[in-house]
Write an enzyme that holds these catalytic residues in place. Structure first.
Site, short mmCIF file in Angstrom:
data_model
loop_
_atom_site.label_atom_id
_atom_site.label_comp_id
_atom_site.label_asym_id
_atom_site.label_seq_id
_atom_site.Cartn_x
_atom_site.Cartn_y
_atom_site.Cartn_z
N GLY A 8 63.43 43.53 54.55
CA GLY A 8 64.68 44.03 53.97
C GLY A 8 65.10 43.23 52.75
O GLY A 8 66.29 43.04 52.51
N GLY A 11 67.61 44.62 50.03
CA GLY A 11 68.99 44.89 50.42
C GLY A 11 69.98 43.86 49.88
O GLY A 11 69.60 42.92 49.18
N TYR A 143 75.63 51.42 65.07
CA TYR A 143 75.26 50.13 64.46
C TYR A 143 75.69 48.97 65.37
O TYR A 143 74.89 48.08 65.68
CB TYR A 143 75.93 50.02 63.09
CG TYR A 143 75.78 48.69 62.38
CD1 TYR A 143 74.52 48.17 62.07
CD2 TYR A 143 76.90 47.97 61.99
CE1 TYR A 143 74.40 46.96 61.40
CE2 TYR A 143 76.78 46.76 61.31
CZ TYR A 143 75.52 46.26 61.02
OH TYR A 143 75.40 45.07 60.35
N LYS A 147 73.52 46.19 67.51
CA LYS A 147 73.67 44.76 67.25
C LYS A 147 73.95 44.00 68.56
O LYS A 147 73.47 42.89 68.75
CB LYS A 147 74.77 44.50 66.21
CG LYS A 147 74.33 44.84 64.79
CD LYS A 147 73.18 43.93 64.34
CE LYS A 147 72.50 44.37 63.08
NZ LYS A 147 71.28 43.62 62.77
N1 SER Z 1 79.11 45.16 56.59
C1 SER Z 1 78.80 45.80 57.84
C2 SER Z 1 79.31 47.18 57.88
O1 SER Z 1 80.36 47.41 57.32
C3 SER Z 1 79.35 45.01 58.98
O2 SER Z 1 78.41 44.07 59.36
O3 SER Z 1 78.74 48.01 58.48
#
Ligand code: SER
Length: 320
Positions: A8, A11, A143, A147
């Site tokens: 990555g 990024g 997400y 995590k």
């Molecule tokens: N920056 C990320 C998001 O907004 C949070 O870890 O998804």
């Protein structure tokens, strides 16, 4: 000798982290990878880079063997906003990619794996102020869910296989080199770019939205400090809270207005408001401070000065 694979590295964080690591460990010893996005010129010109998808285990294995890798830093992720648009892709990249990293690191008996986590692990039930290190983790996004699972999986590999896996819960990261993509905290980056380019910004969360944030130099420092921490002193492994600053959108806008008086902000909340509302205002990072000496340097005003100077320079040169 360290031989580091940064997955990555096109990024937002990876593209800056890899350049710092190359300075520390030698250009040829830090290999970048990307799934689709082309790396920056600086990343491409300073050392090796390979295009592949870490979800494909064979490709990851081949790269690790080709470059004799002994440390993997897995910065690839589908963030909160994009994850809600495509939950299956978020699961695939965030979970299957991570599982491949951990399995290959175990099989190849690597020295270390670093897997970032996020404030997205929090959700309803987490205290909004100074979210504790140990607390309710019931995120509402795909997400966040990946995590939480990633933290638990990393800790599992530490305990079951003795693999050195480390991770920290990044807050929203603010930077001016590579833009973030598809996150909820992206407004805190966009506001600076739009202030310089157009003197106005239409924000996708409300003005009193307050989230934990961190400037990129502190993010790089936190990541490298955790990598270099003495393993025997770590009580936690994959889930360190790290704080730096916390402010509402109005407070960022006011800080910009002090330097660009004609700047105007409007508010048009979208689906990301609910995500932001499910995350705490700030975090208690005592464990990171005690176990590996974490200490941030930038506050809002220092960051605003630095961001506006850097973006103004780019704007003058026509880069943005
Ligand atoms: N920056 C990320 C998001 O907004 C949070 O870890 O998804």
């Amino acid at each position: 000798m360290e031989r580091i694979l940064v997955i990555g590295s096109s990024g937002q964080i990876g593209s800056e982290l890899i350049l710092t690591l190359r300075k520390m460990y030698g250009n040829e010893n830090v290999i970048g990878t990307g799934r689709k996005t082309a790396p920056s010129q600086a990343v491409l010109e300073s050392g090796p880079f390979e295009f592949f998808d870490a979800v494909n285990k064979n490709d990851l294995y081949d790269a690790c063997r080709k470059y004799d890798i002994n440390i993997i830093i897995n910065m690839a992720a589908i963030l909160s906003g994009n994850g809600e648009k495509n939950p299956m892709l978020a699961w695939d990249v965030n979970m299957n990619g991570l599982l491949n990293v951990l399995e290959i690191a175990r099989e190849m008996k690597m020295k270390q794996v670093l897997v970032p986590s996020s404030i997205a692990v929090f959700g309803p039930g987490t205290p909004l102020d100074r979210a504790p290190q140990e607390t309710v983790l019931k995120p509402t996004t795909m997400y966040g869910l990946t995590k939480v699972a990633g933290e638990l999986l990393g800790d599992y590999y530490v305990k079951k296989y003795g693999l050195d896996v480390r991770g920290l819960r990044y807050p929203g990261i603010i930077s001016h080199e590579t833009l973030p993509g598809g996150g909820t905290t992206d407004y805190a980056v966009a506001v600076y770019f739009e202030a310089v380019k157009n003197k106005k910004y239409d924000c996708f969360v409300k003005e009193d939205t307050r989230l934990p944030m961190m400037y990129m130099p502190d993010c790089i420092k936190a990541t490298i400090d955790l990598m270099q921490a003495d393993f025997s002193k770590l009580k936690h492994h994959c889930d360190f809270n790290v704080g730096a600053m916390s402010f509402s959108v109005k407070e960022i806008a006011d800080s910009i207005k002090k330097r660009i008086p004609e700047f105007e902000i409007t508010y048009n909340p979208d689906f990301r408001q609910a995500i932001a509302d499910s995350w705490p205002n700030d975090v208690d990072d005592t464990a990171a401070r005690m176990e590996w000496g974490w200490k941030p340097s930038f506050d809002l005003e220092a960051m605003t000065d630095d961001m506006l100077n850097a973006i103004t320079e780019k704007h003058k040169k026509g880069i943005i």
